[in-house]
Design a protein around this motif. Structure first.
Motif, mmCIF file in Angstrom:
data_model
loop_
_atom_site.group_PDB
_atom_site.id
_atom_site.type_symbol
_atom_site.label_atom_id
_atom_site.label_comp_id
_atom_site.label_asym_id
_atom_site.label_seq_id
_atom_site.Cartn_x
_atom_site.Cartn_y
_atom_site.Cartn_z
ATOM 1 N N ARG A 225 16.295 19.035 19.415
ATOM 2 C CA ARG A 225 14.928 19.200 18.930
ATOM 3 C C ARG A 225 14.427 20.592 19.280
ATOM 4 O O ARG A 225 14.627 21.078 20.382
ATOM 5 N N GLU A 226 13.772 21.230 18.312
ATOM 6 C CA GLU A 226 13.192 22.540 18.576
ATOM 7 C C GLU A 226 12.141 22.398 19.667
ATOM 8 O O GLU A 226 11.411 21.411 19.703
ATOM 9 N N PRO A 227 12.036 23.379 20.516
ATOM 10 C CA PRO A 227 11.173 23.226 21.693
ATOM 11 C C PRO A 227 9.683 23.431 21.442
ATOM 12 O O PRO A 227 8.869 23.191 22.316
ATOM 13 N N THR A 228 9.331 23.850 20.223
ATOM 14 C CA THR A 228 7.924 24.185 19.991
ATOM 15 C C THR A 228 7.102 22.948 19.702
ATOM 16 O O THR A 228 6.645 22.719 18.605
ATOM 17 N N GLY A 229 6.938 22.109 20.693
ATOM 18 C CA GLY A 229 6.127 20.908 20.528
ATOM 19 C C GLY A 229 6.973 19.660 20.368
ATOM 20 O O GLY A 229 7.989 19.656 19.697
ATOM 21 N N LYS A 230 6.509 18.586 20.969
ATOM 22 C CA LYS A 230 7.298 17.365 20.967
ATOM 23 C C LYS A 230 7.413 16.731 19.592
ATOM 24 O O LYS A 230 8.288 15.925 19.346
ATOM 25 N N ARG A 231 6.539 17.071 18.670
ATOM 26 C CA ARG A 231 6.584 16.428 17.366
ATOM 27 C C ARG A 231 7.522 17.135 16.407
ATOM 28 O O ARG A 231 7.643 16.755 15.269
ATOM 29 N N GLN A 232 8.169 18.198 16.881
ATOM 30 C CA GLN A 232 9.126 18.877 16.020
ATOM 31 C C GLN A 232 10.314 17.968 15.732
ATOM 32 O O GLN A 232 10.710 17.159 16.550
ATOM 33 N N PRO A 233 10.881 18.065 14.534
ATOM 34 C CA PRO A 233 11.978 17.165 14.169
ATOM 35 C C PRO A 233 13.256 17.479 14.921
ATOM 36 O O PRO A 233 13.464 18.601 15.387
ATOM 37 N N GLN A 234 14.106 16.498 15.021
ATOM 38 C CA GLN A 234 15.444 16.705 15.533
ATOM 39 C C GLN A 234 16.343 17.197 14.389
ATOM 40 O O GLN A 234 16.196 16.771 13.259
ATOM 41 N N HIS A 235 17.247 18.088 14.743
ATOM 42 C CA HIS A 235 18.226 18.571 13.771
ATOM 43 C C HIS A 235 19.605 18.126 14.232
ATOM 44 O O HIS A 235 19.922 18.213 15.418
ATOM 45 N N PHE A 236 20.393 17.668 13.281
ATOM 46 C CA PHE A 236 21.649 17.022 13.620
ATOM 47 C C PHE A 236 22.859 17.905 13.310
ATOM 48 O O PHE A 236 22.846 18.709 12.360
ATOM 49 N N GLY A 237 23.904 17.714 14.097
ATOM 50 C CA GLY A 237 25.189 18.310 13.782
ATOM 51 C C GLY A 237 25.873 17.504 12.678
ATOM 52 O O GLY A 237 25.364 16.462 12.257
ATOM 53 N N ASP A 238 27.003 17.983 12.229
ATOM 54 C CA ASP A 238 27.720 17.308 11.151
ATOM 55 C C ASP A 238 28.606 16.174 11.631
ATOM 56 O O ASP A 238 29.269 15.529 10.812
ATOM 57 N N GLY A 239 28.624 15.945 12.939
ATOM 58 C CA GLY A 239 29.350 14.798 13.459
ATOM 59 C C GLY A 239 30.805 15.076 13.768
ATOM 60 O O GLY A 239 31.410 16.041 13.270
ATOM 61 N N THR A 240 31.357 14.235 14.638
ATOM 62 C CA THR A 240 32.771 14.298 15.007
ATOM 63 C C THR A 240 33.369 12.921 14.776
ATOM 64 O O THR A 240 32.912 11.929 15.352
ATOM 65 N N ARG A 241 34.378 12.893 13.938
ATOM 66 C CA ARG A 241 35.040 11.613 13.676
ATOM 67 C C ARG A 241 36.202 11.477 14.646
ATOM 68 O O ARG A 241 37.140 12.270 14.628
ATOM 69 N N LEU A 242 36.116 10.502 15.523
ATOM 70 C CA LEU A 242 37.112 10.294 16.570
ATOM 71 C C LEU A 242 37.961 9.079 16.222
ATOM 72 O O LEU A 242 37.427 7.984 16.006
ATOM 73 N N SER A 243 39.269 9.316 16.177
ATOM 74 C CA SER A 243 40.210 8.223 15.909
ATOM 75 C C SER A 243 41.183 8.131 17.065
ATOM 76 O O SER A 243 41.878 9.100 17.371
#
Lengths: 109, 117
Positions: B97-115
């Motif tokens: 989450r961007e630090p400029t305020g708690k209401r800022q959205p979370q940004h996600f990575g593209d994920g890791t597929r673990l097998s």
């Protein structure tokens, strides 16, 4: 934490506006509505969020009813790349995002 | 916009090995990062909240000794799956989450597929 209710799936014709509804009748006064989407095998993508006023950005518009008990995400001109699962989330007081089952939107050519 | 990078994107390894997944915020500093897990045809489940310079907070039912989280800097959090077994096979996703305020959205990575074989 306020819960949200979304339709399981929706179809929309390519080029038309896609309107995705969300009910959040128990939302608290200081809770925001967030929309994310997840395209297959990718991480969720942030779309938009709002408190009580309507919001618009380059991706979508968010319409929140006056009583804040429901909202609608609008994708103005849907493309095939908009096919995804769309999540409507009300931010918890402890700042955690809780994902429900979302709406699977399919854009039809 | 805010970018979160996750590496690797795909891992296949033998049962019993440990696997480390990295999550980086590329253009902002993140004091808080989050780790999620997603099984096929299910929604994302929060595993833990990673706080820079302090211990992670794990969700109920998540084994902290199994899933080691380190958040040593403001741009990097790592998740290590220790002694991985086939039931740990899943899609692991981080967010920041961007630090400029708690209401800022979370940004996600593209994920890791673990097998795990």
């Amino acid at each position: 934490d306020a819960k949200t209710t979304q339709p399981t799936s929706m179809d929309c014709a390519e080029g038309r506006a896609a309107n995705l509804p969300c009910n959040h009748s128990t939302i608290s006064g200081n809770e925001y509505v967030y929309w994310y989407r997840q395209i297959h095998s990718q991480g969720p993508q942030y779309i938009i969020h709002g408190l009580k006023n309507n919001e618009t950005n380059e991706m979508a518009s968010l319409i929140i009813t006056e009583d804040r008990k429901s909202s609608t995400l609008i994708l103005p001109h849907a493309t095939l790349r908009d096919t995804a699962v769309y999540y409507c989330i009300v931010m918890a007081g402890n700042e955690k995002l809780t994902f429900g089952t979302g709406t699977r939107l399919t854009i039809i050519p | 916009g805010a970018v979160v990078s996750q590496h690797p994107s795909w891992v296949i390894c033998k049962s019993g090995t440990s696997v480390k997944i990295e999550c980086r915020s590329l253009d902002f500093q993140a004091t808080t990062m989050f780790w999620y897990r997603q099984f096929p045809k299910q929604s994302l489940m929060l595993m833990a909240t990673s706080n820079e310079g302090s211990k992670a907070t794990y969700e109920q039912g998540v084994e902290k000794d199994k899933f080691l989280i380190n958040h040593a800097s403001l741009t990097l959090s790592t998740l290590t799956v220790t002694s991985a077994h086939p039931e740990d096979s899943s899609f692991y996703i981080c967010s920041a989450r961007e630090p400029t305020g708690k209401r800022q959205p979370q940004h996600f990575g593209d994920g890791t597929r673990l097998s795990i074989l």
